[in-house]
Design a protein around this motif. Structure first.
Motif, mmCIF file in Angstrom:
data_model
loop_
_atom_site.group_PDB
_atom_site.id
_atom_site.type_symbol
_atom_site.label_atom_id
_atom_site.label_comp_id
_atom_site.label_asym_id
_atom_site.label_seq_id
_atom_site.Cartn_x
_atom_site.Cartn_y
_atom_site.Cartn_z
ATOM 1 N N MET A 1 0.890 11.583 10.796
ATOM 2 C CA MET A 1 0.566 11.671 11.508
ATOM 3 C C MET A 1 -0.313 12.674 12.146
ATOM 4 N N GLU A 2 -1.668 12.458 12.761
ATOM 5 C CA GLU A 2 -2.524 14.078 12.939
ATOM 6 C C GLU A 2 -2.500 13.662 14.400
ATOM 7 N N ARG A 3 -2.974 15.454 14.499
ATOM 8 C CA ARG A 3 -2.778 15.215 16.213
ATOM 9 C C ARG A 3 -3.835 14.756 17.226
ATOM 10 N N GLY A 4 -5.285 15.020 16.560
ATOM 11 C CA GLY A 4 -6.053 13.195 17.017
ATOM 12 C C GLY A 4 -5.245 12.296 17.151
ATOM 13 N N GLU A 5 -4.933 11.751 15.991
ATOM 14 C CA GLU A 5 -4.373 10.007 15.970
ATOM 15 C C GLU A 5 -3.100 10.462 17.295
ATOM 16 N N LYS A 6 -2.359 11.196 17.567
ATOM 17 C CA LYS A 6 -1.315 10.903 18.425
ATOM 18 C C LYS A 6 -1.953 10.337 19.565
ATOM 19 N N THR A 7 -2.751 11.718 19.687
ATOM 20 C CA THR A 7 -3.534 11.440 21.500
ATOM 21 C C THR A 7 -4.434 10.365 21.565
ATOM 22 N N GLU A 8 -4.871 9.721 20.779
ATOM 23 C CA GLU A 8 -5.608 8.497 20.565
ATOM 24 C C GLU A 8 -4.564 7.162 21.038
ATOM 25 N N ILE A 9 -3.065 7.276 20.415
ATOM 26 C CA ILE A 9 -2.714 6.414 20.399
ATOM 27 C C ILE A 9 -1.711 6.716 22.477
ATOM 28 N N ILE A 10 -1.065 7.745 22.556
ATOM 29 C CA ILE A 10 -0.562 8.470 24.000
ATOM 30 C C ILE A 10 -2.317 7.577 24.873
ATOM 31 N N LEU A 11 -3.538 7.732 24.632
ATOM 32 C CA LEU A 11 -4.461 7.796 25.827
ATOM 33 C C LEU A 11 -4.250 5.837 25.462
ATOM 34 N N GLU A 12 -4.613 5.405 24.563
ATOM 35 C CA GLU A 12 -4.137 3.756 24.667
ATOM 36 C C GLU A 12 -3.648 3.090 25.261
ATOM 37 N N TYR A 13 -2.190 3.787 24.743
ATOM 38 C CA TYR A 13 -0.842 3.644 25.867
ATOM 39 C C TYR A 13 -0.904 3.782 27.321
ATOM 40 N N LEU A 14 -2.230 4.529 28.046
ATOM 41 C CA LEU A 14 -2.276 4.929 28.952
ATOM 42 C C LEU A 14 -3.090 4.335 29.448
ATOM 43 N N GLN A 15 -4.628 3.406 29.239
ATOM 44 C CA GLN A 15 -5.567 3.113 28.796
ATOM 45 C C GLN A 15 -4.782 1.310 29.272
ATOM 46 N N GLN A 16 -3.798 1.093 28.363
ATOM 47 C CA GLN A 16 -3.004 -0.574 28.695
ATOM 48 C C GLN A 16 -2.856 -0.667 29.701
ATOM 49 N N GLY A 17 -1.773 0.295 29.847
ATOM 50 C CA GLY A 17 -0.718 0.674 31.457
ATOM 51 C C GLY A 17 -1.895 0.093 32.259
ATOM 52 N N ILE A 18 -2.914 1.220 32.888
ATOM 53 C CA ILE A 18 -3.818 0.609 33.654
ATOM 54 C C ILE A 18 -4.570 -0.513 34.126
ATOM 55 N N HIS A 19 -5.144 -0.837 33.255
ATOM 56 C CA HIS A 19 -5.975 -1.994 32.582
ATOM 57 C C HIS A 19 -4.567 -3.547 33.136
ATOM 58 N N SER A 20 -4.029 -3.748 32.678
ATOM 59 C CA SER A 20 -2.701 -3.804 32.848
ATOM 60 C C SER A 20 -2.053 -4.416 34.823
ATOM 61 N N GLY A 21 -2.199 -2.963 35.613
ATOM 62 C CA GLY A 21 -1.860 -3.267 36.191
ATOM 63 C C GLY A 21 -0.719 -2.100 36.798
ATOM 64 N N LYS A 22 0.175 -2.128 35.558
ATOM 65 C CA LYS A 22 1.574 -1.371 36.022
ATOM 66 C C LYS A 22 1.930 -0.350 36.257
ATOM 67 N N TRP A 23 0.624 0.522 36.772
ATOM 68 C CA TRP A 23 0.244 1.299 37.184
ATOM 69 C C TRP A 23 -0.855 1.665 38.584
ATOM 70 N N ALA A 24 -0.783 0.074 39.463
ATOM 71 C CA ALA A 24 -1.404 0.116 40.415
ATOM 72 C C ALA A 24 -0.427 1.000 41.743
ATOM 73 N N ASP A 25 -1.567 1.974 42.389
ATOM 74 C CA ASP A 25 -0.575 1.897 43.847
ATOM 75 C C ASP A 25 0.127 2.956 43.500
ATOM 76 N N THR A 26 -0.111 3.335 42.047
ATOM 77 C CA THR A 26 1.649 4.413 41.760
ATOM 78 C C THR A 26 0.761 5.444 40.988
ATOM 79 N N ILE A 27 1.981 6.571 40.897
ATOM 80 C CA ILE A 27 1.500 7.800 40.275
ATOM 81 C C ILE A 27 1.869 7.098 38.513
ATOM 82 N N LEU A 28 1.135 8.050 37.530
ATOM 83 C CA LEU A 28 0.689 7.850 36.310
ATOM 84 C C LEU A 28 2.380 9.089 36.026
ATOM 85 N N PRO A 29 3.017 8.276 34.854
ATOM 86 C CA PRO A 29 4.023 9.397 34.220
ATOM 87 C C PRO A 29 3.647 10.949 34.137
#
Length: 190
Positions: free
Chosen positions: A1-29
């Motif tokens: 896996m390339e470096r940019g692809e790793k960043t994209e995977i983490i970004l996708e994880y964070l975006q999904q957590g934000i949109h699902s409300g996983k971190w609503a009113d809390t500090i992100l990891p």
């Protein structure tokens, strides 16, 4: 896996957590937690957070951590699928980013620059799938140049995007709206 692809995977994880409300009113990891979780360097995680900061979705505060921005922008998104890097496109993207933030919207985007390179196709397609999965996101801006590159763009076309730029050798959609540029006329004028 390339470096940019790793960043994209983490970004996708964070975006999904934000949109699902996983971190609503809390500090992100924390960066270190995510780096350990995904087995990547801390700088890779930082790049994913930098993307969210630039989009106006999260803010980072020293000694506090990374939190979501104001609640009034929670469901106000403009999604962009266009070239956001390069001399000309970078400047246009910066102006678009500034204007959307001033209007109270969060700009979610996928940079399609380099889609013709096979190693960039999967991260770009994952990014587009992330945009399509945002609940309530109905405002799309799409690069006419990249219109016919992938089957995913058919899904984007259903969102009735506003187009920017030109259409290469393909027929543009009948109901296309936006800024359409004729480079041949511009070249003749120059």
């Amino acid at each position: 896996m390339e470096r940019g692809e790793k960043t994209e995977i983490i970004l996708e994880y964070l975006q999904q957590g934000i949109h699902s409300g996983k971190w609503a009113d809390t500090i992100l990891p924390k960066e270190m937690e995510l780096a350990e979780q995904f087995g990547v360097a801390r700088g890779t995680v930082r790049k994913a957070f930098d993307h969210l900061v630039a989009a106006g979705i999260v803010e980072r505060k020293k000694h506090t951590g990374t939190t979501l921005c104001k609640k009034d922008t929670a469901n106000k998104y403009i999604c962009s699928v266009l070239r956001s890097s390069g001399h000309f496109y970078g400047k246009i993207f910066q102006a678009l980013q500034k204007k959307t933030l001033e209007a109270g919207y969060c700009l979610q985007y996928v940079d399609v620059y380099g889609y013709e390179k096979p190693q960039l196709r999967k991260p770009i397609q994952r990014g587009i799938n992330s945009l399509l999965a945002i609940p309530g996101a109905e405002n799309f801006i799409m690069d006419g140049y990249s219109f016919n590159f992938s089957p995913l763009f058919e899904k984007l076309l259903k969102k009735k995007p506003v187009f920017f730029d030109y259409f290469s050798d393909i027929k543009r959609p009948d109901d296309a709206t936006g800024v359409l540029i004729d480079y041949y006329k511009i070249g003749r004028l120059g």
